[in-house]
Design a protein around this motif. Structure first.
Motif, PDB file in Angstrom:
ATOM      1  N   ARG A 211     -39.760  20.854  77.314  1.00 61.32           N
ATOM      2  CA  ARG A 211     -39.174  21.363  76.079  1.00 61.32           C
ATOM      3  C   ARG A 211     -39.922  22.605  75.597  1.00 61.32           C
ATOM      4  NH1 ARG A 211     -39.422  15.772  74.729  1.00 61.32           N
ATOM      5  NH2 ARG A 211     -37.392  14.802  74.340  1.00 61.32           N
ATOM      6  N   SER A 212     -39.194  23.615  75.220  1.00 64.31           N
ATOM      7  CA  SER A 212     -39.754  24.783  74.540  1.00 64.31           C
ATOM      8  C   SER A 212     -40.989  25.329  75.263  1.00 64.31           C
ATOM      9  CB  SER A 212     -40.095  24.446  73.082  1.00 64.31           C
ATOM     10  OG  SER A 212     -38.940  24.047  72.386  1.00 64.31           O
ATOM     11  N   TYR A 214     -42.538  28.652  77.358  1.00 63.62           N
ATOM     12  CA  TYR A 214     -42.443  30.073  77.704  1.00 63.62           C
ATOM     13  C   TYR A 214     -43.444  30.313  78.817  1.00 63.62           C
ATOM     14  CZ  TYR A 214     -42.913  35.156  77.435  1.00 63.62           C
ATOM     15  OH  TYR A 214     -42.950  36.489  77.743  1.00 63.62           O
ATOM     16  N   GLN A 233     -34.552  19.287  80.209  1.00 59.74           N
ATOM     17  CA  GLN A 233     -35.118  20.631  80.262  1.00 59.74           C
ATOM     18  C   GLN A 233     -34.361  21.489  79.264  1.00 59.74           C
ATOM     19  OE1 GLN A 233     -35.772  22.318  84.154  1.00 59.74           O
ATOM     20  NE2 GLN A 233     -35.591  24.404  83.409  1.00 59.74           N
ATOM     21  N   GLU A 234     -35.023  21.841  78.156  1.00 60.95           N
ATOM     22  CA  GLU A 234     -34.351  22.620  77.121  1.00 60.95           C
ATOM     23  C   GLU A 234     -35.269  23.695  76.574  1.00 60.95           C
ATOM     24  OE1 GLU A 234     -33.181  19.673  74.235  1.00 60.95           O
ATOM     25  OE2 GLU A 234     -35.088  19.803  73.153  1.00 60.95           O
ATOM     26  N   ASN A 235     -34.693  24.865  76.343  1.00 59.50           N
ATOM     27  CA  ASN A 235     -35.399  26.003  75.757  1.00 59.50           C
ATOM     28  C   ASN A 235     -36.655  26.352  76.552  1.00 59.50           C
ATOM     29  OD1 ASN A 235     -35.748  28.071  73.866  1.00 59.50           O
ATOM     30  ND2 ASN A 235     -37.010  26.795  72.546  1.00 59.50           N
ATOM     31  N   CYS A 236     -36.522  26.361  77.871  1.00 63.34           N
ATOM     32  CA  CYS A 236     -37.631  26.726  78.754  1.00 63.34           C
ATOM     33  C   CYS A 236     -37.278  28.040  79.445  1.00 63.34           C
ATOM     34  CB  CYS A 236     -37.876  25.630  79.790  1.00 63.34           C
ATOM     35  SG  CYS A 236     -38.328  24.046  79.067  1.00 63.34           S
ATOM     36  N   VAL A 237     -38.024  29.097  79.121  1.00 59.99           N
ATOM     37  CA  VAL A 237     -37.624  30.435  79.578  1.00 59.99           C
ATOM     38  C   VAL A 237     -38.794  31.232  80.141  1.00 59.99           C
ATOM     39  CG1 VAL A 237     -35.712  30.562  77.933  1.00 59.99           C
ATOM     40  CG2 VAL A 237     -37.971  31.430  77.281  1.00 59.99           C
ATOM     41  N   THR A 238     -38.427  32.290  80.862  1.00 63.37           N
ATOM     42  CA  THR A 238     -39.385  33.257  81.382  1.00 63.37           C
ATOM     43  C   THR A 238     -39.234  34.541  80.548  1.00 63.37           C
ATOM     44  OG1 THR A 238     -37.773  34.076  82.977  1.00 63.37           O
ATOM     45  CG2 THR A 238     -39.203  32.268  83.682  1.00 63.37           C
ATOM     46  N   LYS A 242     -34.579  34.219  81.509  1.00 61.83           N
ATOM     47  CA  LYS A 242     -33.998  33.249  82.427  1.00 61.83           C
ATOM     48  C   LYS A 242     -34.626  31.869  82.247  1.00 61.83           C
ATOM     49  CE  LYS A 242     -32.696  36.465  86.112  1.00 61.83           C
ATOM     50  NZ  LYS A 242     -32.841  36.787  87.561  1.00 61.83           N
ATOM     51  N   LYS A 243     -33.830  30.846  82.572  1.00 58.61           N
ATOM     52  CA  LYS A 243     -34.339  29.486  82.496  1.00 58.61           C
ATOM     53  C   LYS A 243     -35.308  29.238  83.653  1.00 58.61           C
ATOM     54  CE  LYS A 243     -30.232  27.585  80.243  1.00 58.61           C
ATOM     55  NZ  LYS A 243     -29.152  26.571  80.323  1.00 58.61           N
ATOM     56  N   LEU A 244     -36.185  28.267  83.450  1.00 60.21           N
ATOM     57  CA  LEU A 244     -37.116  27.911  84.521  1.00 60.21           C
ATOM     58  C   LEU A 244     -36.339  27.429  85.749  1.00 60.21           C
ATOM     59  CD1 LEU A 244     -40.044  25.993  82.771  1.00 60.21           C
ATOM     60  CD2 LEU A 244     -39.858  28.400  83.296  1.00 60.21           C
TER      61      LEU A 244
END
Length: 244
Positions: A211-212, A214, A233-238, A242-244
């Motif tokens: 969750r969450s 970066y 898997q939510e709000n997980c970004v690079t 883009k999502k993980l």
């Protein structure tokens, strides 16, 4: 009435045991960024674990340390302004079946690392020391196994890492192998100082919740090996969104 009072006292005492709180400074931990706190931190964790569990609090400062092992029912709380600073000396890291890590656990349950603090590697100093040892023939050039993860948890359950900023890892910032009920949340991971640093490595983990997160890593933000069960898997970004 007496029975009710005794029951109330029993549950109050049990709650106090469950919620035991300890300040790292009471165990001799120094926040000057120079003193090596490895033995003090390990002693504190062993003591708290021996008492049935509790929380070890780190307040403002930089706590230099090498490898230490997290034990069942122990929580590490890094308050805002607290930094667990990884030693740049390769000999400050223990060899765990061919792998090395700053924070390690194997076969433990109900372990947590949480708060608004930082876990930070010292990549330039560490790699410079490694190059020096290599040039002297003390360490082989192919000694990749000597590179420590910031966090490495194996064969453990009910593992939580929440709210922490992780900076400057080497091979893997975080590694989880054979873990169950793994929760990673509210993290900022920045690791670009080493050529192929992986943000999060998962291998044969189940009931995983992300969750969450970066993740800004020079290598893969999320690398998987074997079969993993990621339930959420939510709000997980690079950095590029883009999502993980």
């Amino acid at each position: 009435m007496k029975r009710i009072a005794y029951l109330g006292l029993f549950f109050l005492m049990a709650a106090n045991v469950q919620a035991a709180e300890y300040n790292a400074s009471l165990f001799g931990c120094k926040s000057d960024g120079v003193t090596n706190n490895t033995s003090s931190i390990q002693y504190a964790i062993d003591f708290i674990s021996g008492k049935g569990g509790g929380t070890l609090h780190f307040y403002v400062g930089r706590y230099l340390t090498g490898s230490f092992e997290l034990k069942s029912n122990v929580t590490i709380e890094l308050h805002e302004g607290a930094v667990i600073l990884a030693s740049p000396n390769v000999y400050d890291y223990l060899n765990y079946s061919g792998s090395r890590a700053l924070i390690y656990a194997n076969g433990q349950s109900n372990i947590k690392i949480q708060g608004k603090g930082v876990i930070q590697g010292q990549v330039p100093l560490f790699t410079a020391n490694m190059e020096n040892l290599t040039s002297k023939g003390i360490v082989r050039k192919d000694s990749q196994h000597l590179l420590p993860d910031l966090i490495r948890i194996e064969n453990s359950e009910q593992v939580t890492v929440d709210g922490i900023m992780l900076l400057n890892g080497l091979e893997n910032v975080q590694s989880y192998i054979g873990c169950r009920q793994l929760s990673l949340s509210n993290q900022i991971i920045k690791s670009n100082a080493y050529g192929s640093s992986t943000g999060i490595f998962l291998s044969a983990c189940s009931a995983v919740e992300l969750r969450s997160l970066y993740v800004d890593a020079s290598g893969k933000p999320l690398r998987e090996e074997g079969k993993n069960e990621i339930r959420l898997q939510e709000n997980c970004v690079t950095p590029n969104g883009k999502k993980l």
